[in-house]
Design a protein around this motif. Structure first.
Motif, PDB file in Angstrom:
ATOM      1  N   VAL A 173      63.931  50.274   1.025  1.00  0.00           N
ATOM      2  CA  VAL A 173      64.928  51.101   2.028  1.00  0.00           C
ATOM      3  C   VAL A 173      64.438  52.508   2.067  1.00  0.00           C
ATOM      4  O   VAL A 173      63.908  52.981   0.935  1.00  0.00           O
ATOM      5  N   SER A 174      64.367  52.908   3.224  1.00  0.00           N
ATOM      6  CA  SER A 174      63.611  54.293   3.436  1.00  0.00           C
ATOM      7  C   SER A 174      64.796  55.386   3.336  1.00  0.00           C
ATOM      8  O   SER A 174      65.732  55.155   4.023  1.00  0.00           O
ATOM      9  N   GLU A 175      64.237  56.410   3.093  1.00  0.00           N
ATOM     10  CA  GLU A 175      65.146  57.729   3.079  1.00  0.00           C
ATOM     11  C   GLU A 175      64.287  58.596   3.902  1.00  0.00           C
ATOM     12  O   GLU A 175      63.182  58.987   3.816  1.00  0.00           O
ATOM     13  N   ALA A 176      64.873  58.793   5.100  1.00  0.00           N
ATOM     14  CA  ALA A 176      64.295  59.642   6.137  1.00  0.00           C
ATOM     15  C   ALA A 176      65.345  60.288   6.970  1.00  0.00           C
ATOM     16  O   ALA A 176      66.200  59.404   7.388  1.00  0.00           O
ATOM     17  N   TYR A 177      65.561  61.667   6.990  1.00  0.00           N
ATOM     18  CA  TYR A 177      66.212  62.263   8.115  1.00  0.00           C
ATOM     19  C   TYR A 177      65.585  62.337   9.522  1.00  0.00           C
ATOM     20  O   TYR A 177      64.865  63.380   9.580  1.00  0.00           O
ATOM     21  N   LEU A 178      65.538  61.341  10.245  1.00  0.00           N
ATOM     22  CA  LEU A 178      64.828  61.264  11.551  1.00  0.00           C
ATOM     23  C   LEU A 178      65.593  60.758  12.541  1.00  0.00           C
ATOM     24  O   LEU A 178      66.231  59.712  12.392  1.00  0.00           O
ATOM     25  N   GLY A 179      65.423  61.364  13.817  1.00  0.00           N
ATOM     26  CA  GLY A 179      66.334  61.181  14.816  1.00  0.00           C
ATOM     27  C   GLY A 179      65.312  61.091  15.939  1.00  0.00           C
ATOM     28  O   GLY A 179      64.299  61.657  16.049  1.00  0.00           O
ATOM     29  N   PRO A 180      65.891  60.525  17.284  1.00  0.00           N
ATOM     30  CA  PRO A 180      66.940  59.850  17.436  1.00  0.00           C
ATOM     31  C   PRO A 180      66.872  58.431  16.783  1.00  0.00           C
ATOM     32  O   PRO A 180      65.864  58.017  16.481  1.00  0.00           O
ATOM     33  N   THR A 181      67.700  57.642  16.661  1.00  0.00           N
ATOM     34  CA  THR A 181      68.137  56.188  15.994  1.00  0.00           C
ATOM     35  C   THR A 181      66.767  55.237  16.345  1.00  0.00           C
ATOM     36  O   THR A 181      66.314  54.874  15.556  1.00  0.00           O
ATOM     37  N   PRO A 182      66.507  55.092  17.648  1.00  0.00           N
ATOM     38  CA  PRO A 182      65.276  54.105  17.650  1.00  0.00           C
ATOM     39  C   PRO A 182      63.958  54.560  17.213  1.00  0.00           C
ATOM     40  O   PRO A 182      63.153  53.536  16.529  1.00  0.00           O
ATOM     41  N   ARG A 183      63.827  55.807  16.964  1.00  0.00           N
ATOM     42  CA  ARG A 183      62.755  56.385  16.170  1.00  0.00           C
ATOM     43  C   ARG A 183      62.643  55.841  14.759  1.00  0.00           C
ATOM     44  O   ARG A 183      61.657  55.160  14.022  1.00  0.00           O
ATOM     45  N   LEU A 184      63.768  55.787  14.206  1.00  0.00           N
ATOM     46  CA  LEU A 184      63.859  55.678  12.538  1.00  0.00           C
ATOM     47  C   LEU A 184      63.937  54.035  12.440  1.00  0.00           C
ATOM     48  O   LEU A 184      63.533  53.564  11.427  1.00  0.00           O
ATOM     49  N   ALA A 185      64.492  53.578  13.645  1.00  0.00           N
ATOM     50  CA  ALA A 185      64.740  51.858  13.570  1.00  0.00           C
ATOM     51  C   ALA A 185      63.307  51.519  13.437  1.00  0.00           C
ATOM     52  O   ALA A 185      63.205  50.302  13.067  1.00  0.00           O
ATOM     53  N   ALA A 186      62.529  51.977  14.014  1.00  0.00           N
ATOM     54  CA  ALA A 186      60.935  51.505  14.213  1.00  0.00           C
ATOM     55  C   ALA A 186      60.450  51.081  12.779  1.00  0.00           C
ATOM     56  O   ALA A 186      59.786  50.393  12.520  1.00  0.00           O
ATOM     57  N   PHE A 187      60.980  52.038  11.749  1.00  0.00           N
ATOM     58  CA  PHE A 187      60.367  51.715  10.525  1.00  0.00           C
ATOM     59  C   PHE A 187      60.895  50.468   9.926  1.00  0.00           C
ATOM     60  O   PHE A 187      60.312  49.810   8.824  1.00  0.00           O
TER      61      PHE A 187
END
Ligand code: NOJ
Length: 571
Positions: free
Chosen positions: A285-299
Motif C-alpha cells: 500500500v503506497s503512501e503518497a500525497y499526490l493528486g488529482p485522483t487518477p494520477r495516484l490511482a495509476a499506482f
C-alpha cells in the motif's frame, strides 16, 4: 518461523486472498503504543501485550510504523538497518513472535518500507562518506559537486520538506568542505539513488527478508518520490514546497516520475511470488500525497501496487458538497483501474481527527483538480463538535466500499495535544525555525487505564515517564474507561466493526446514491439491504419509512437525523 494463519471464531475476510480490498487496518506507532519495559517508550513487548485490544476491536490487520534501528531524527523514518529491530523496541525474535501471535488472532501484519532515504547512520552511507567523490559507494546515494566558484552553493534549488535546502554539504575529516548529498527530508535522511541497480537489488532482499518471516505486506513511505530526474534540474520559481499534491506538476523532477512504474512492478512480482505460501501473495500500500485522483490511482493499476492511502478523505473539508465530490472522484478513479478505495482519517503525520473537525476550517474544499494545501486551521477547536463529526465520519468511511486505515488512538477519540516547545522532537519544529510545532501532538502515548499519567502506557514500576507528556485530563479516554460505556468512541468502533464484518453489503463492492436522501444529506445504498445517511448542517430529518436503525454515530433525537450525524440503516 512463520506459523499458519489460524481462524478467529467470527472470522471474516482475513483469510481470503483479496483481504486487502476490504481490510480495516490499525496503525501502530510503536514508540507511543505501549511500553513493556518501563523506559517511557513503546516497544514490542507492549504491542504483543495489547494485540488482544486489536482483536477485540475487530480490525483485520495491523500496520506497524518503522521498528528498525534508527537515531530517530525523524521518528524512525530514518532507518539505519532495514533488517533488524531497534534495541529500544526489542529483538528480531520478538518480531517473529509478534507476527506469529497476530496471525494466531487472525490479524494480518503490514510493516513500513522506507525506500526513498535511510539514516546517516546506515553503514552504506557511512561507507559512501568515507569512500569519497567518484566512488561506487557514493553512487548508491545522490552526491554532487556544489555550484559557484568554490562549490559553496547547493547543486540545485530543491527544498527539503521540513524546511531549508534538500542538499547538505559534506565536510571531510580534514575539515575541508567537499561534495553535497541530496535529502528530500532532513539532512539525517540521505536519499537513495534508485537509478543504481544495486539499490533496487538491496530492496528486493529487504522485502524477501520480511516476507520470509511472515509479514503480509508493506506500506511504502513517500511512494511517489524514489525516482528522480538524475540531471537534477532546478525547480521553477513557482513550484511550491512540494507539500501539496498540486505542487507535484506533471514532469516534476522528483515526484511521480515515469520510472516509478518499473520499481512498483518489481516489488509486486516479489509479493506475488509468495502466492503458494499459506498466507498467499503479499501486498503493498503506497503512501503518497499526490493528486488529482487518477494520477495516484495509476499506482494501483494491474501489476503495480495493491492499494494506496486516500489522503483526500483526510484532507477534505467536512461539508456535504466537498465530501460527496471527494467520494465520487475516489470511487471513479480507483474503479477505473480495478483497485479498491481506501478511507483514511488520521495518521502519525496529521492533527488528530477530533481536533481537525472541531476547528473552523476542517480541511480543503474538494476540487476536480485535486486538493491544495490545507487551509490554515486557526487556533482553538470545539472538541465536542469535533467528536460528533469524527463519529459521523467514522461511520461514513466504514460504510463506503473498500478498506479503512485507523490510526492508534482514533478509536478512543483522542484529541491533538498542544505540547510545550521544550518537549518537541519532530524535526519540523527546528527546521521551520520554530514556526511549526510539527506532528508530536498526535504521537502522545496511548492511555490504556488508570486516572493519571502514564495511564497504563508504562508498567507501574516504570523508571521513566512517557517520552511525550500525556495530558492530565485523559482519565475518561482510556481503554478501560471506555470499555463498558455504551456511548464511548471505543464502543462505537467495536460495534461498527462487528456489524461491518457480519453484514454482506459492507467492505468491498459498490454503492448507489440514495434518491430518497433529502438535500444536504449524503445518502447511499449498498446491497443487500443497507443504507448510510450522513447529515452535515441540516436536520432534523425523518428517516426513510420502514428503515431500521442498525447504528447511529450519536443518539438520534426523536428518531430523526440531526446535523453532523451518520446513521446505518437496514432497508
Ligand atoms: C512519511 C512519513 O509518514 C513521515 O512520518 C516521514 O516524516 C516522511 N514520510 C519521511 O519518511
Amino acid at each position: 518461523m512463520t506459523r499458519p494463519l489460524l481462524s478467529r471464531p467470527d472470522d471474516g475476510p482475513t483469510h481470503s486472498a483479496d483481504w486487502w480490498r476490504h481490510a480495516v487496518v490499525y496503525q501502530v506507532y510503536p514508540r507511543s503504543f505501549a511500553d513493556g519495559n518501563g523506559d517511557g517508550e513503546g516497544d514490542l513487548t507492549g504491542i504483543i501485550g495489547h494485540l488482544d485490544h486489536l482483536a477485540r476491536l475487530g480490525v483485520d490487520a495491523v500496520w506497524i510504523s518503522p521498528w528498525y534501528p534508527s537515531p530517530l531524527h525523524d521518528g524512525g523514518y530514518d532507518v539505519a538497518d532495514y533488517c533488524a529491530i531497534d534495541p529500544r523496541f526489542g529483538t528480531l525474535h520478538q518480531a517473529d513472535d509478534l507476527i506469529g501471535l497476530a496471525h494466531d488472532l487472525g490479524l494480518r501484519v503490514i510493516i513500513d518500507l522506507v525506500p526513498n532515504h535511510c539514516s546517516i547512520e546506515h553503514p552504506l552511507f557511512r561507507r559512501a562518506l568515507a569512500a569519497g567523490p567518484g566512488s561506487s559507494e557514493r553512487d548508491l546515494f545522490v552526491f554532487r559537486d556544489g555550484r559557484g566558484a568554490d562549490g559553496a552553493e547547493p547543486p540545485n534549488n530543491w527544498p527539503a520538506h521540513f524546511g531549508g535546502s534538500a542538499w547538505e554539504r559534506v565536510v571531510g575529516p580534514d575539515g575541508v568542505p567537499e561534495q553535497w548529498y541530496l535529502h528530500l527530508f532532513t539532512p539525517e535522511q540521505p536519499d537513495w539513488n534508485w537509478s543504481s541497480p544495486a539499490v533496487a537489488e538491496m530492496f528486493d532482499d529487504i522485502l524477501r527478508f520480511w516476507f520470509d518471516r511472515g509479514v503480509d505486506g508493506f506500506r511504502i513511505d513517500v511512494a511517489d518520490a524514489c525516482a528522480k530526474d538524475m540531471t537534477l534540474p532546478d525547480l521553477p520559481d513557482d513550484a511550491g514546497s512540494g507539500m501539496s499534491g498540486l505542487d507535484k506538476f506533471p514532469g516534476h523532477p522528483y515526484f511521480d516520475r515515469p520510472e516509478l512504474e518499473r520499481i512498483q512492478r518489481r516489488w509486486r512480482a516479489i509479493g506475488d511470488s509468495y502466492a503458494d505460501t499459506p498466507q498467499g501473495p503479499r501486498i503493498f500500500v503506497s503512501e503518497a500525497y499526490l493528486g488529482p485522483t487518477p494520477r495516484l490511482a495509476a499506482f494501483t493499476a494491474p501489476g503495480r501496487l495493491h492499494a494506496t492511502f486516500n489522503f483526500d478523505a483526510l484532507l477534505t473539508e467536512w461539508t456535504y458538497s466537498s465530501q460527496r465530490a471527494m467520494i465520487e472522484a475516489t470511487l471513479a478513479g480507483y474503479g477505473a483501474v480495478g483497485a479498491p478505495c481506501t478511507w483514511v482519517l488520521g495518521n502519525h503525520d496529521q492533527p488528530r481527527v477530533v481536533t481537525r473537525y472541531g476547528r473552523r476550517v476542517t480541511g480543503s474544499p474538494y476540487t476536480s483538480a485535486g486538493l491544495g494545501r490545507p487551509s490554515p486551521a486557526g487556533p482553538g477547536a470545539d472538541l465536542a463538535l469535533g467528536r460528533r463529526r469524527a463519529r459521523a465520519a467514522t461511520l461514513l468511511e466504514l460504510a463506503l466500499p473498500g478498506g479503512v486505515y485507523l490510526y492508534q488512538g482514533d478509536e478512543l477519540g483522542l484529541p491533538e495535544v498542544d505540547l510545550p516547545p521544550e518537549v518537541l522532537q519532530d524535526p519540523i519544529w527546528e527546521r521551520s525555525g520554530h514556526t511549526r510545532k510539527g506532528r508530536d501532538g498526535c504521537r502522545v502515548p496511548l492511555p490504556w487505564s488508570g486516572t493519571r499519567p502514564p495511564y497504563g502506557f508504562s508498567p507501574e514500576d516504570a523508571t521513566d515517564s512517557p517520552w511525550l507528556p500525556q495530558p492530565g485530563d485523559w482519565a475518561g479516554l482510556t481503554v478501560t474507561a471506555q470499555e463498558d460505556d455504551p456511548d464511548s468512541f471505543l464502543t462505537l468502533w467495536r460495534t461498527a466493526l462487528r456489524i461491518r464484518r457480519q453484514h454482506a453489503a459492507l467492505g468491498d463492492g459498490r454503492l448507489r446514491w440514495d434518491p430518497d436522501a433529502p438535500d444536504g444529506v449524503l445518502g447511499f445504498r449498498r446491497d443487500p439491504g443497507f443504507a448510510c445517511w450522513t447529515a452535515f448542517d441540516t436536520g432534523p430529518i425523518d428517516l426513510p419509512v420502514g428503515a431500521r436503525v442498525l447504528l447511529a454515530s450519536t443518539p438520534l433525537t426523536g428518531g430523526k437525523l440531526g446535523p453532523d450525524q451518520t446513521v446505518w440503516l437496514a432497508r
